[in-house]
Write a protein that holds these residues in place. Structure first.
Motif, PDB file in Angstrom:
ATOM      1  N   ARG A  48     -22.609  -9.422 -29.073  1.00 59.53           N
ATOM      2  CA  ARG A  48     -21.306  -9.743 -28.453  1.00 59.53           C
ATOM      3  C   ARG A  48     -21.436 -10.873 -27.426  1.00 59.53           C
ATOM      4  O   ARG A  48     -20.597 -11.772 -27.364  1.00 59.53           O
ATOM      5  N   ALA A  49     -22.497 -10.839 -26.628  1.00 57.63           N
ATOM      6  CA  ALA A  49     -22.704 -11.880 -25.614  1.00 57.63           C
ATOM      7  C   ALA A  49     -22.924 -13.241 -26.279  1.00 57.63           C
ATOM      8  O   ALA A  49     -22.360 -14.254 -25.853  1.00 57.63           O
ATOM      9  N   SER A  50     -23.706 -13.266 -27.336  1.00 58.22           N
ATOM     10  CA  SER A  50     -23.954 -14.516 -28.045  1.00 58.22           C
ATOM     11  C   SER A  50     -22.679 -15.028 -28.701  1.00 58.22           C
ATOM     12  O   SER A  50     -22.362 -16.224 -28.614  1.00 58.22           O
ATOM     13  N   LEU A  51     -21.934 -14.144 -29.356  1.00 59.47           N
ATOM     14  CA  LEU A  51     -20.669 -14.557 -29.978  1.00 59.47           C
ATOM     15  C   LEU A  51     -19.700 -15.099 -28.936  1.00 59.47           C
ATOM     16  O   LEU A  51     -19.010 -16.098 -29.188  1.00 59.47           O
ATOM     17  N   ALA A  52     -19.657 -14.476 -27.763  1.00 52.30           N
ATOM     18  CA  ALA A  52     -18.776 -14.959 -26.698  1.00 52.30           C
ATOM     19  C   ALA A  52     -19.164 -16.379 -26.280  1.00 52.30           C
ATOM     20  O   ALA A  52     -18.293 -17.242 -26.092  1.00 52.30           O
ATOM     21  N   ARG A  53     -20.462 -16.647 -26.162  1.00 52.97           N
ATOM     22  CA  ARG A  53     -20.921 -18.004 -25.805  1.00 52.97           C
ATOM     23  C   ARG A  53     -20.562 -18.995 -26.904  1.00 52.97           C
ATOM     24  O   ARG A  53     -20.083 -20.100 -26.635  1.00 52.97           O
TER      25      ARG A  53
END
Length: 78
Positions: A48-53
């Motif tokens: 989720r953190a990577s997708l948000a970035r």
């Protein structure tokens, strides 16, 4: 994608997630979150953190219940 975006400037995790999205989006137009968890092998929070970035930077775009590739100036083949 605006000038100056360079996929090689992404972190290893973000490149891995981008490639996971690309591998699924090429055939179907999008990648669901569950499939990305399985494909990437990452924990859900890290994914989720990577997708948000990637969304914030325009590399990936939300598409329905999943994600697709944002505008890009390079070819993706799978």
């Amino acid at each position: 994608m605006s000038e100056g975006h360079d996929v090689q400037a992404l972190s290893d995790v973000d490149i891995h997630v981008y490639e996971a999205v690309a591998s699924q989006a090429v055939g179907t137009g999008g990648a669901g979150f569950g499939a990305l968890v399985r494909t990437s092998g990452l924990a859900e929070d890290e994914l989720r953190a990577s997708l948000a970035r990637l969304v914030e930077q325009g590399y990936v775009v939300p598409r329905g219940d999943g994600y697709g590739l944002g505008p890009h100036t390079f070819e993706v083949e799978y």
